[in-house]
Design an enzyme around this catalytic site. Sequence first.
Site, PDB file in Angstrom:
ATOM      1  N   THR A 133      20.360  37.923  16.340  1.00 19.06           N
ATOM      2  CA  THR A 133      20.062  39.320  16.642  1.00 19.06           C
ATOM      3  C   THR A 133      19.626  40.097  15.410  1.00 19.06           C
ATOM      4  O   THR A 133      20.017  39.754  14.282  1.00 19.06           O
ATOM      5  CB  THR A 133      21.328  39.967  17.239  1.00 19.06           C
ATOM      6  OG1 THR A 133      21.126  41.366  17.362  1.00 19.06           O
ATOM      7  CG2 THR A 133      22.552  39.746  16.358  1.00 19.06           C
ATOM      8  N   ASP A 134      18.899  41.192  15.644  1.00 20.41           N
ATOM      9  CA  ASP A 134      18.541  42.092  14.534  1.00 20.41           C
ATOM     10  C   ASP A 134      19.750  42.876  14.023  1.00 20.41           C
ATOM     11  O   ASP A 134      19.712  43.455  12.939  1.00 20.41           O
ATOM     12  CB  ASP A 134      17.417  43.049  14.947  1.00 20.41           C
ATOM     13  CG  ASP A 134      17.748  43.938  16.141  1.00 20.41           C
ATOM     14  OD1 ASP A 134      18.861  43.816  16.704  1.00 20.41           O
ATOM     15  OD2 ASP A 134      16.888  44.764  16.520  1.00 20.41           O
ATOM     16  N   GLU A 135      20.838  42.903  14.823  1.00 21.91           N
ATOM     17  CA  GLU A 135      21.991  43.716  14.433  1.00 21.91           C
ATOM     18  C   GLU A 135      22.672  43.211  13.162  1.00 21.91           C
ATOM     19  O   GLU A 135      23.462  43.926  12.550  1.00 21.91           O
ATOM     20  CB  GLU A 135      23.016  43.780  15.577  1.00 21.91           C
ATOM     21  CG  GLU A 135      22.437  44.396  16.824  1.00 21.91           C
ATOM     22  CD  GLU A 135      23.482  44.929  17.794  1.00 21.91           C
ATOM     23  OE1 GLU A 135      24.660  45.019  17.429  1.00 21.91           O
ATOM     24  OE2 GLU A 135      23.093  45.253  18.925  1.00 21.91           O
ATOM     25  N   TYR A 159      30.807  42.449  16.972  1.00 27.48           N
ATOM     26  CA  TYR A 159      29.777  41.561  17.523  1.00 27.48           C
ATOM     27  C   TYR A 159      28.792  41.136  16.439  1.00 27.48           C
ATOM     28  O   TYR A 159      28.551  39.937  16.229  1.00 27.48           O
ATOM     29  CB  TYR A 159      29.017  42.258  18.671  1.00 27.48           C
ATOM     30  CG  TYR A 159      27.691  41.593  18.998  1.00 27.48           C
ATOM     31  CD1 TYR A 159      27.660  40.338  19.599  1.00 27.48           C
ATOM     32  CD2 TYR A 159      26.480  42.199  18.666  1.00 27.48           C
ATOM     33  CE1 TYR A 159      26.445  39.707  19.878  1.00 27.48           C
ATOM     34  CE2 TYR A 159      25.268  41.578  18.940  1.00 27.48           C
ATOM     35  CZ  TYR A 159      25.247  40.339  19.537  1.00 27.48           C
ATOM     36  OH  TYR A 159      24.048  39.713  19.806  1.00 27.48           O
ATOM     37  N   LYS A 163      27.967  37.429  14.758  1.00 28.60           N
ATOM     38  CA  LYS A 163      26.646  36.780  14.781  1.00 28.60           C
ATOM     39  C   LYS A 163      26.180  36.505  13.342  1.00 28.60           C
ATOM     40  O   LYS A 163      25.590  35.456  13.066  1.00 28.60           O
ATOM     41  CB  LYS A 163      25.621  37.668  15.499  1.00 28.60           C
ATOM     42  CG  LYS A 163      25.820  37.790  17.004  1.00 28.60           C
ATOM     43  CD  LYS A 163      25.663  36.494  17.770  1.00 28.60           C
ATOM     44  CE  LYS A 163      24.240  35.982  17.807  1.00 28.60           C
ATOM     45  NZ  LYS A 163      24.111  34.788  18.704  1.00 28.60           N
TER      46      LYS A 163
END
Length: 352
Positions: A133-135, A159, A163
């Site tokens: 993810t970009d997060e 989260y 990741k």
Amino acid sequence: MSIFITGGAGFIGSNFVLDWLEQCNGTVINLDKLTYAGNLDNLMSAKNNKQHIFVKGDIADSALLCKLFTEYRPRAVINFAAESHVDRSILDPKIFIQTNIVGTFQLLQSVQAYWNNLEKMAKDHFRFLHVSTDEVYGALVADDPAFQETDSYKPNSPYSASKAASDHLVRAYHHTYGLPVLTSNCSNNYGPYQFPEKLIPLVINHALTGKPLPIYGNGLQIRDWLYVKDHCSAIRRVLERGKPGETYNVGGYNEKTNLEVVRTLCTILDELRPRADEKSYQAQIVYVNDRPGHDRRYAINATKIKNELGWEPTETFDSGIRKTVEWYLANSNWVSNTTNDHYQHWLEKQYS
Ligand code: NAD
Ligand code: DAU
């Protein structure tokens, strides 16, 4: 030859399976634990397709993975399996650590053991693709440049931290053991089969059932939206052309505030399924308490995947969001089957 995917009964994974069966040759082995987010209804159209083999199981189950790898001899493993919802990670992070970190570690161990014993040619061609993810890059403010692959990791939620940890493990297995890994970091996806706890399907479902449309904080947070089928084509491209050890950012250049997204959904619904009282669905918008630690803005710079692998999205936000609303209107049974008692209970606990 077959490919092996994890999490293929979830939102992106099931879209990927259906896309793969349409676009490619070869069997797909699909391992999924069927958590609340996994739904075999998503795969109904592949029910009689002998190229799709579904196995219920956990990515942390090394014995099962060893058995499946020995039986099917996949040329690639793509890891979609994860706990994926930020709000849930804030309220109860433990399962995120277990699946996203420990689970990815166990999966890597099993993949490495399988890969080590392949013959030279198969070993050279094998790939492990980790879907991320970009997060992991943290939050941007107003005029910051969009995330690049070279940016440092600054995850903010349980989260995104889980990741980020999994991405680091994947990287380490390449650097230390030579495992041919690829990592993709994608922005927010939307489209068919997204569990209706995420903003877009939640708003469509709430609008149609006369419930409030909850906007966290002032609604001016920005997300960069990508139609899920474009994400699937990007993953296929990274798998076939990506260079082992590299990471690729994936995005659609569709930065929108949450408020813009919700208003757009209301406008399309006003046209396609007007309310009985003829008022706009916007009348259902309510502002609720903000998500703790809410990241202000995400945006992806996708020039590397374009320049090096020749991938670009095909869907604009306008075309993709209209298709998405149409899909949810045509699949109200799918939505009502997923929104069971457990889900209702979960929603009530959120930031109202
Ligand atoms: P999802 O929550 O819809 O699906 C996750 C799937 O993984 C479910 O089918 C679930 O049953 C399965 N699963 C969970 N734990 C498992 C385990 N221990 N073993 C086997 N299967 C397990 O998630 P999604 O939105 O489809 O996301 C898929 C992947 O893409 C995730 O890794 C996520 O971090 C990443 N991602 C998602 C987005 C997005 O916008 N949704 C964007 C970028 C990256
Ligand atoms: O950026 C990629 C990430 O996008 C993925 O890694 C995650 O798996 C995926 O869930 C998604 O995370 P977000 O937190 O951005 O998605 P969500 O749909 O939960 O929220 C989108 C934005 O809308 C976010 O700013 C929070 C806000 N929001 C969300 C909900 C559910 C609301 O304002 N109201 C809501 O009811």
